[in-house]
Scaffold this motif. Structure first.
Motif, PDB file in Angstrom:
ATOM      1  N   ALA A 134       1.402  -5.283  -5.246  1.00  0.00           N
ATOM      2  CA  ALA A 134       2.200  -4.064  -5.405  1.00  0.00           C
ATOM      3  C   ALA A 134       1.966  -3.419  -6.766  1.00  0.00           C
ATOM      4  O   ALA A 134       1.865  -2.188  -6.865  1.00  0.00           O
ATOM      5  N   SER A 156       0.399   0.290  -6.985  1.00  0.00           N
ATOM      6  CA  SER A 156       1.232   1.311  -7.637  1.00  0.00           C
ATOM      7  C   SER A 156       0.586   1.800  -8.926  1.00  0.00           C
ATOM      8  O   SER A 156       0.599   3.009  -9.211  1.00  0.00           O
ATOM      9  N   ILE A 211       8.066   4.906 -11.467  1.00  0.00           N
ATOM     10  CA  ILE A 211       7.014   3.979 -11.047  1.00  0.00           C
ATOM     11  C   ILE A 211       6.677   3.028 -12.188  1.00  0.00           C
ATOM     12  O   ILE A 211       6.501   1.822 -11.983  1.00  0.00           O
ATOM     13  N   TRP A 259      11.830  -1.956  -5.875  1.00  0.00           N
ATOM     14  CA  TRP A 259      11.775  -1.278  -4.571  1.00  0.00           C
ATOM     15  C   TRP A 259      12.648  -0.031  -4.580  1.00  0.00           C
ATOM     16  O   TRP A 259      12.248   1.031  -4.107  1.00  0.00           O
ATOM     17  N   PHE A 300      10.923   2.648  -6.671  1.00  0.00           N
ATOM     18  CA  PHE A 300       9.780   3.201  -5.948  1.00  0.00           C
ATOM     19  C   PHE A 300      10.238   4.154  -4.844  1.00  0.00           C
ATOM     20  O   PHE A 300       9.628   5.204  -4.618  1.00  0.00           O
ATOM     21  N   CYS A 301      11.306   3.785  -4.145  1.00  0.00           N
ATOM     22  CA  CYS A 301      11.807   4.655  -3.073  1.00  0.00           C
ATOM     23  C   CYS A 301      12.353   5.967  -3.633  1.00  0.00           C
ATOM     24  O   CYS A 301      12.127   7.035  -3.057  1.00  0.00           O
ATOM     25  N   PHE A 304       2.603   4.095  -1.178  1.00  0.00           N
ATOM     26  CA  PHE A 304       3.439   3.668  -0.051  1.00  0.00           C
ATOM     27  C   PHE A 304       3.137   2.220   0.329  1.00  0.00           C
ATOM     28  O   PHE A 304       4.042   1.439   0.629  1.00  0.00           O
ATOM     29  N   ILE A 344       4.868   0.027  -2.026  1.00  0.00           N
ATOM     30  CA  ILE A 344       6.288  -0.128  -1.678  1.00  0.00           C
ATOM     31  C   ILE A 344       6.453  -1.208  -0.614  1.00  0.00           C
ATOM     32  O   ILE A 344       7.345  -2.056  -0.697  1.00  0.00           O
ATOM     33  N   THR A 355       6.110  -4.555  -2.163  1.00  0.00           N
ATOM     34  CA  THR A 355       7.302  -4.877  -2.953  1.00  0.00           C
ATOM     35  C   THR A 355       8.425  -5.369  -2.054  1.00  0.00           C
ATOM     36  O   THR A 355       9.092  -6.360  -2.360  1.00  0.00           O
TER      37      THR A 355
END
Length: 173
Positions: A15, A19, A70, A105, A108-109, A145, A148, A151
């Motif tokens: 991840a 990312s 991020i 998480w 990131f969302c 994505f 994510i 993660t």
């Protein structure tokens, strides 16, 4: 370190890689002609057949906020990995990587939801949350994505370690 934490560690590392790679590459929004490539930290432009020219963006605040979120998420995952490695000598640290993964998480969302608010950038001519037909989301968006998803998988494995004993214990009772 048990197998759940090893799996969580591997997914956290993947991840971070996905990312981080998506953060530095300028392929979040690309045009169909390929003459414009926008990223959170770098914008690249090709004008009249000249070589691609990349520069720091003067882009929307939403994209800068998404990049910061991020970055903080990557930092949280890195601390979680460090705690997983230190958990052999300090077993009390085994409980925290799951919370750091869930925190990353969440960040990131929020970043992936905030990002489209900057589509009203004059370079692409869109509106917030609506790209024009001449532009599309690029590979960096897809990689993020996937980061994510890794993660979430890592956090689920870190949480699974906590609940696995209860599930197995009830099954043998």
């Amino acid at each position: 370190m048990d197998s759940f934490l090893k799996g969580a560690c591997v997914l956290y590392i993947v991840a971070i890689g996905l990312s981080g790679w998506s953060l530095i590459k300028p392929n979040w929004v690309v045009t169909e002609k390929g003459d414009l490539s926008l990223g959170l930290l770098v914008h690249c432009e090709k004008i009249h057949g000249r070589p691609m020219l990349c520069m720091m963006p003067n882009g929307p605040v939403e994209w800068l906020l998404a990049a910061c979120l991020i970055g903080i998420g990557i930092l949280a995952l890195t601390v979680g990995i460090a705690m997983i490695f230190m958990s052999d000598k300090r077993p009390k640290l085994r409980r925290y990587p799951k919370y750091l993964g869930l925190f990353a998480w969440f960040l990131f969302c929020v970043a992936i939801v905030i990002f489209p608010a900057g589509f009203d950038l004059p370079l692409i001519g869109g509106q917030s949350y609506l790209l024009p037909s001449s532009a599309k989301t690029g590979m960096s968006y897809v990689l993020f994505f996937m980061g994510i998803l890794c993660t979430v998988g890592g956090a689920a494995l870190a949480l699974g370690r906590m609940y696995f004993a209860m599930i197995v214990w009830r099954g043998h009772a």
